[in-house]
Design a protein around this motif. Structure first.
Motif, PDB file in Angstrom:
ATOM      1  N   PHE A  68       0.841  -1.198   0.000  1.00  0.00           N
ATOM      2  CA  PHE A  68       0.000   0.000   0.000  1.00  0.00           C
ATOM      3  C   PHE A  68       0.876   1.249   0.000  1.00  0.00           C
ATOM      4  CE2 PHE A  68      -2.787  -2.955   2.594  1.00  0.00           C
ATOM      5  CZ  PHE A  68      -3.615  -3.275   1.538  1.00  0.00           C
ATOM      6  N   ALA A  69       0.584   2.195  -0.868  1.00  0.00           N
ATOM      7  CA  ALA A  69       1.329   3.454  -0.904  1.00  0.00           C
ATOM      8  C   ALA A  69       0.554   4.597  -0.262  1.00  0.00           C
ATOM      9  CB  ALA A  69       1.679   3.824  -2.344  1.00  0.00           C
ATOM     10  N   THR A  70      -0.782   4.468  -0.219  1.00  0.00           N
ATOM     11  CA  THR A  70      -1.619   5.523   0.360  1.00  0.00           C
ATOM     12  C   THR A  70      -2.722   4.902   1.215  1.00  0.00           C
ATOM     13  OG1 THR A  70      -3.179   5.579  -1.499  1.00  0.00           O
ATOM     14  CG2 THR A  70      -1.242   7.014  -1.646  1.00  0.00           C
ATOM     15  N   VAL A  71      -3.333   5.718   2.063  1.00  0.00           N
ATOM     16  CA  VAL A  71      -4.446   5.259   2.895  1.00  0.00           C
ATOM     17  C   VAL A  71      -5.630   4.792   2.044  1.00  0.00           C
ATOM     18  CG1 VAL A  71      -6.216   6.030   4.536  1.00  0.00           C
ATOM     19  CG2 VAL A  71      -3.800   6.544   4.962  1.00  0.00           C
ATOM     20  N   PRO A  72      -6.032   5.520   0.987  1.00  0.00           N
ATOM     21  CA  PRO A  72      -7.137   5.026   0.161  1.00  0.00           C
ATOM     22  C   PRO A  72      -6.911   3.625  -0.394  1.00  0.00           C
ATOM     23  CG  PRO A  72      -6.743   7.326  -0.334  1.00  0.00           C
ATOM     24  CD  PRO A  72      -5.633   6.886   0.580  1.00  0.00           C
ATOM     25  N   GLU A  73      -5.667   3.264  -0.683  1.00  0.00           N
ATOM     26  CA  GLU A  73      -5.399   1.925  -1.198  1.00  0.00           C
ATOM     27  C   GLU A  73      -5.677   0.850  -0.150  1.00  0.00           C
ATOM     28  OE1 GLU A  73      -1.487   1.891  -2.847  1.00  0.00           O
ATOM     29  OE2 GLU A  73      -2.015   3.237  -4.493  1.00  0.00           O
ATOM     30  N   ILE A  74      -5.505   1.190   1.127  1.00  0.00           N
ATOM     31  CA  ILE A  74      -5.851   0.246   2.196  1.00  0.00           C
ATOM     32  C   ILE A  74      -7.355  -0.016   2.165  1.00  0.00           C
ATOM     33  CG2 ILE A  74      -5.867  -0.140   4.693  1.00  0.00           C
ATOM     34  CD1 ILE A  74      -3.443   1.694   4.896  1.00  0.00           C
ATOM     35  N   LEU A  75      -8.139   1.046   2.032  1.00  0.00           N
ATOM     36  CA  LEU A  75      -9.591   0.894   2.016  1.00  0.00           C
ATOM     37  C   LEU A  75     -10.065   0.152   0.770  1.00  0.00           C
ATOM     38  CD1 LEU A  75     -10.729   4.375   3.387  1.00  0.00           C
ATOM     39  CD2 LEU A  75     -10.366   2.239   4.623  1.00  0.00           C
ATOM     40  N   LEU A  76      -9.409   0.366  -0.354  1.00  0.00           N
ATOM     41  CA  LEU A  76      -9.781  -0.341  -1.583  1.00  0.00           C
ATOM     42  C   LEU A  76      -9.534  -1.840  -1.447  1.00  0.00           C
ATOM     43  CD1 LEU A  76      -8.437   2.049  -4.375  1.00  0.00           C
ATOM     44  CD2 LEU A  76     -10.802   1.687  -3.692  1.00  0.00           C
ATOM     45  N   HIS A  77      -8.613  -2.208  -0.585  1.00  0.00           N
ATOM     46  CA  HIS A  77      -8.360  -3.626  -0.331  1.00  0.00           C
ATOM     47  C   HIS A  77      -9.606  -4.298   0.238  1.00  0.00           C
ATOM     48  CE1 HIS A  77      -6.086  -7.218   0.709  1.00  0.00           C
ATOM     49  NE2 HIS A  77      -6.503  -7.123   1.976  1.00  0.00           N
ATOM     50  N   TYR A  78     -10.391  -3.543   1.011  1.00  0.00           N
ATOM     51  CA  TYR A  78     -11.615  -4.090   1.607  1.00  0.00           C
ATOM     52  C   TYR A  78     -12.828  -3.954   0.689  1.00  0.00           C
ATOM     53  CZ  TYR A  78      -8.735  -3.253   5.768  1.00  0.00           C
ATOM     54  OH  TYR A  78      -7.718  -3.218   6.673  1.00  0.00           O
ATOM     55  N   THR A  79     -12.886  -2.893  -0.095  1.00  0.00           N
ATOM     56  CA  THR A  79     -14.097  -2.589  -0.859  1.00  0.00           C
ATOM     57  C   THR A  79     -14.047  -3.047  -2.306  1.00  0.00           C
ATOM     58  OG1 THR A  79     -13.314  -0.414  -1.611  1.00  0.00           O
ATOM     59  CG2 THR A  79     -14.415  -0.519   0.548  1.00  0.00           C
ATOM     60  N   GLY A  80     -12.842  -3.310  -2.811  1.00  0.00           N
ATOM     61  CA  GLY A  80     -12.704  -3.549  -4.231  1.00  0.00           C
ATOM     62  C   GLY A  80     -12.631  -2.222  -4.968  1.00  0.00           C
ATOM     63  N   PRO A  81     -12.472  -2.240  -6.302  1.00  0.00           N
ATOM     64  CA  PRO A  81     -12.349  -0.996  -7.081  1.00  0.00           C
ATOM     65  C   PRO A  81     -13.547  -0.081  -6.861  1.00  0.00           C
ATOM     66  CG  PRO A  81     -11.809  -2.911  -8.427  1.00  0.00           C
ATOM     67  CD  PRO A  81     -12.387  -3.441  -7.161  1.00  0.00           C
ATOM     68  N   SER A  82     -13.258   1.175  -6.514  1.00  0.00           N
ATOM     69  CA  SER A  82     -14.330   2.152  -6.287  1.00  0.00           C
ATOM     70  C   SER A  82     -13.746   3.551  -6.363  1.00  0.00           C
ATOM     71  CB  SER A  82     -14.990   1.931  -4.923  1.00  0.00           C
ATOM     72  OG  SER A  82     -15.875   2.995  -4.622  1.00  0.00           O
ATOM     73  N   LYS A  83     -14.169   4.298  -7.370  1.00  0.00           N
ATOM     74  CA  LYS A  83     -13.704   5.676  -7.487  1.00  0.00           C
ATOM     75  C   LYS A  83     -14.189   6.523  -6.317  1.00  0.00           C
ATOM     76  CE  LYS A  83     -13.217   5.958 -12.517  1.00  0.00           C
ATOM     77  NZ  LYS A  83     -13.637   6.681 -13.751  1.00  0.00           N
ATOM     78  N   VAL A  84     -15.415   6.271  -5.858  1.00  0.00           N
ATOM     79  CA  VAL A  84     -15.966   7.043  -4.744  1.00  0.00           C
ATOM     80  C   VAL A  84     -15.131   6.848  -3.485  1.00  0.00           C
ATOM     81  CG1 VAL A  84     -17.952   7.353  -3.223  1.00  0.00           C
ATOM     82  CG2 VAL A  84     -18.304   6.978  -5.660  1.00  0.00           C
ATOM     83  N   VAL A  85     -14.826   5.593  -3.158  1.00  0.00           N
ATOM     84  CA  VAL A  85     -14.022   5.305  -1.957  1.00  0.00           C
ATOM     85  C   VAL A  85     -12.654   5.948  -2.078  1.00  0.00           C
ATOM     86  CG1 VAL A  85     -12.858   3.478  -0.658  1.00  0.00           C
ATOM     87  CG2 VAL A  85     -15.221   3.167  -1.380  1.00  0.00           C
ATOM     88  N   ARG A  86     -12.021   5.790  -3.216  1.00  0.00           N
ATOM     89  CA  ARG A  86     -10.650   6.282  -3.363  1.00  0.00           C
ATOM     90  C   ARG A  86     -10.579   7.804  -3.294  1.00  0.00           C
ATOM     91  NH1 ARG A  86      -5.952   3.464  -6.825  1.00  0.00           N
ATOM     92  NH2 ARG A  86      -4.240   4.617  -5.857  1.00  0.00           N
ATOM     93  N   ILE A  87     -11.490   8.480  -3.981  1.00  0.00           N
ATOM     94  CA  ILE A  87     -11.458   9.944  -3.995  1.00  0.00           C
ATOM     95  C   ILE A  87     -11.858  10.507  -2.633  1.00  0.00           C
ATOM     96  CG2 ILE A  87     -12.528  12.003  -4.981  1.00  0.00           C
ATOM     97  CD1 ILE A  87     -12.696  10.454  -7.640  1.00  0.00           C
ATOM     98  N   LEU A  88     -12.903   9.946  -2.019  1.00  0.00           N
ATOM     99  CA  LEU A  88     -13.350  10.420  -0.707  1.00  0.00           C
ATOM    100  C   LEU A  88     -12.274  10.197   0.348  1.00  0.00           C
ATOM    101  CD1 LEU A  88     -15.664  11.620   0.963  1.00  0.00           C
ATOM    102  CD2 LEU A  88     -16.553   9.289   1.269  1.00  0.00           C
ATOM    103  N   ALA A  89     -11.681   9.014   0.347  1.00  0.00           N
ATOM    104  CA  ALA A  89     -10.609   8.733   1.305  1.00  0.00           C
ATOM    105  C   ALA A  89      -9.383   9.597   1.034  1.00  0.00           C
ATOM    106  CB  ALA A  89     -10.230   7.251   1.245  1.00  0.00           C
ATOM    107  N   GLY A  90      -9.109   9.871  -0.244  1.00  0.00           N
ATOM    108  CA  GLY A  90      -7.982  10.732  -0.586  1.00  0.00           C
ATOM    109  C   GLY A  90      -8.151  12.133  -0.029  1.00  0.00           C
ATOM    110  N   ILE A  91      -9.361  12.670  -0.142  1.00  0.00           N
ATOM    111  CA  ILE A  91      -9.639  14.006   0.393  1.00  0.00           C
ATOM    112  C   ILE A  91      -9.475  14.018   1.915  1.00  0.00           C
ATOM    113  CG2 ILE A  91     -11.450  15.740   0.719  1.00  0.00           C
ATOM    114  CD1 ILE A  91     -12.545  14.858  -2.041  1.00  0.00           C
TER     115      ILE A  91
END
Length: 471
Positions: free
Chosen positions: A106-129
């Motif tokens: 994992f390089a970023t926190v959003p990538e950790i969350l994507l590990h649980y949710t699968g591909p999701s632009k909403v999760v990645r962008i929201l977590a990135g913010i």
């Protein structure tokens, strides 16, 4: 030669030497190749142990220590140590999941969350913010800290000093991102240990010795164990539920876990970093109490600036170099981390066809934009410690449950994508709303509770997305 001229010369010499050395070391590591995305974001994944420890230490010891925590030590004595222990607990906790983080790269926190949710632009962008909140708060608070210190001893307006420091930071971020920042931080960290020790000794001698200091400051801020909680019950509870959880969502720490060259030394790097960073809080207590012993009528966050006016000129010169090194390293790390989120987790998600050279170019443009925004906010929100605690609180409310509740339940088959999204949104919204009420329970606790409950409830109601379960 005037004191102001001596200070400026000391700063310029320190910066020139550090910049020159870091450029030589960085080029050697790059072997004359162009800067890659990995170089920018995770230091090329090849930083030695001593550099990882140095950059963790230098990043943690910023303007929050030099201004905020010295001021805290001035007002509240040993409560600084409670603050420091709570902050360093995040390093200790991360030791237990460091191998898991490395295994999944994992390089970023959003990538950790994507590990649980699968591909999701909403999760990645929201977590990135949401991930941006803490490092961006560090950038703003450290710009303010620098300006507060040097306006006292140079007479230069605060806003001018903020702009100057923002411009200097670009020199250390733009060449190679984290690779430049990490090696520069290592050099800064070594300087901090040496110069910080000298400044503490001078301060104690100026105040008449440690025994004299302890007898001239209020007993309630130095008598153990009560002095650890001298900031009051509500502030203590706020710290407990914001500092450690907020540190656990600090992406700068995760990036350095991944940047370490040797996986077997990651845990050691975190433990050593925690010990070194805790020494910085001991330093803040000594200096803060020393200043209070000499001038108890000061406004707390002006304590370091006053001290710099009172020390011998030779000490002021080397302390000036320390201050700039310390603050510059933290701002540079913060900017680099924010840019990684903006580029990797937002821009390149919306435009996935960006090639590597363009991605690095965009990172440099974003670095300039982030520093401009940080400088503007620093001009309008000049409270160092308050801003740090606020950013930790919001980060904890929005991210700590999605990251760690998902991790704890990763083999239970409970958490879904919509559950993670609901947890992030509920945490931030409830935290913001509860701030408006004078509740005995700090707002960050309400945010974390709402986040955890929302995750479970919405995961149970979510029938469209598969339940994640780590085998």
């Amino acid at each position: 030669m005037s004191q102001t001229v001596i200070i400026i010369l000391a700063i310029l010499i320190t910066l020139a030497l550090t910049y020159g050395i870091s450029m030589v070391l960085t080029r050697k590591k790059e072997k004359n190749q162009s800067v890659s995305v990995d170089d920018w974001e995770v230091g090329g994944r090849e930083l030695p142990l001593y550099v990882v420890v140095g950059t963790q230490f230098a990043t943690a010891m910023g303007g929050g220590i030099l201004v905020g925590q010295v001021g805290n030590g001035f007002s509240n004595g040993f409560s600084v140590m409670l603050y420091g222990i709570l902050c360093q607990l995040s390093f200790v906790i991360l030791m237990f999941i460091a191998k898991w983080l490395r295994d999944h790269q994992f390089a970023t926190v959003p990538e950790i969350l994507l590990h649980y949710t699968g591909p999701s632009k909403v999760v990645r962008i929201l977590a990135g913010i949401m991930t941006i909140v803490v490092p961006f708060g560090w950038c703003c608070s450290n710009l303010t800290a620098f300006a507060k210190l040097y306006t006292t001893i140079t007479g230069i307006p605060i806003n001018v000093l903020i702009c100057v420091m923002a411009a200097l930071c670009l020199l250390f971020v733009l060449p190679s991102g984290l690779k430049t920042v990490a090696w520069t931080d290592f050099i800064f960290g070594c300087l901090m240990l040496i110069v910080g020790t000298a400044v503490a000794i001078v301060t104690v001698n100026m105040a008449g010795g440690m025994n004299h200091i302890m007898t001239t400051v209020p007993a309630e801020i130095v008598e153990l164990p009560g002095s650890l909680f001298s900031v009051g019950l509500s502030t203590t509870v706020l710290w407990i539920f914001s500092l450690t959880p907020g540190g656990l969502t600090n992406q700068m720490y995760y990036q350095r876990i991944l940047a370490c060259k040797d996986t077997n030394k990651v845990k050691k790097s975190l433990l050593i970093s925690a010990g070194c960073a805790l020494l910085a809080y001991v330093w803040a207590v000594i200096v803060g109490l020393g200043v209070r012993s000499m001038n108890p009528s000061l406004e707390s966050e002006m304590a370091t600036g006053w001290l710099m006016n009172e020390m011998p000129i030779w000490c002021v010169a080397i302390f000036s170099g320390l201050v700039v090194c310390t603050i510059l390293s933290t701002i540079s790390s913060g900017v680099q981390s924010v840019v990684v989120n903006l580029n990797r987790d937002i821009y390149r998600v919306l435009k996935p066809d960006v090639d590597e050279k363009k991605a690095v170019r965009i990172s440099r443009v974003l670095s300039v934009a982030v520093l401009i925004c940080a400088a503007l906010l620093a001009m309008f929100f000049p409270q160092v410690l308050s801003l740090l605690v606020l950013t930790y609180s919001y980060s904890a409310a929005g991210l700590v449950c999605p990251i760690f509740l998902s991790y704890i339940l990763r083999k239970k088959g409970i958490i879904t994508k919509n559950g993670v999204i609901a947890g992030m949104v509920a945490g931030i919204v409830v935290c913001a709303v509860s701030m408006q009420f004078e509740s005995v329970v700090p707002y960050v606790i309400w945010g974390c509770l709402a986040s955890g409950v929302a995750m479970i409830v919405f995961s149970k109601l979510d029938h469209k997305n598969p339940v994640y379960q780590e085998l």
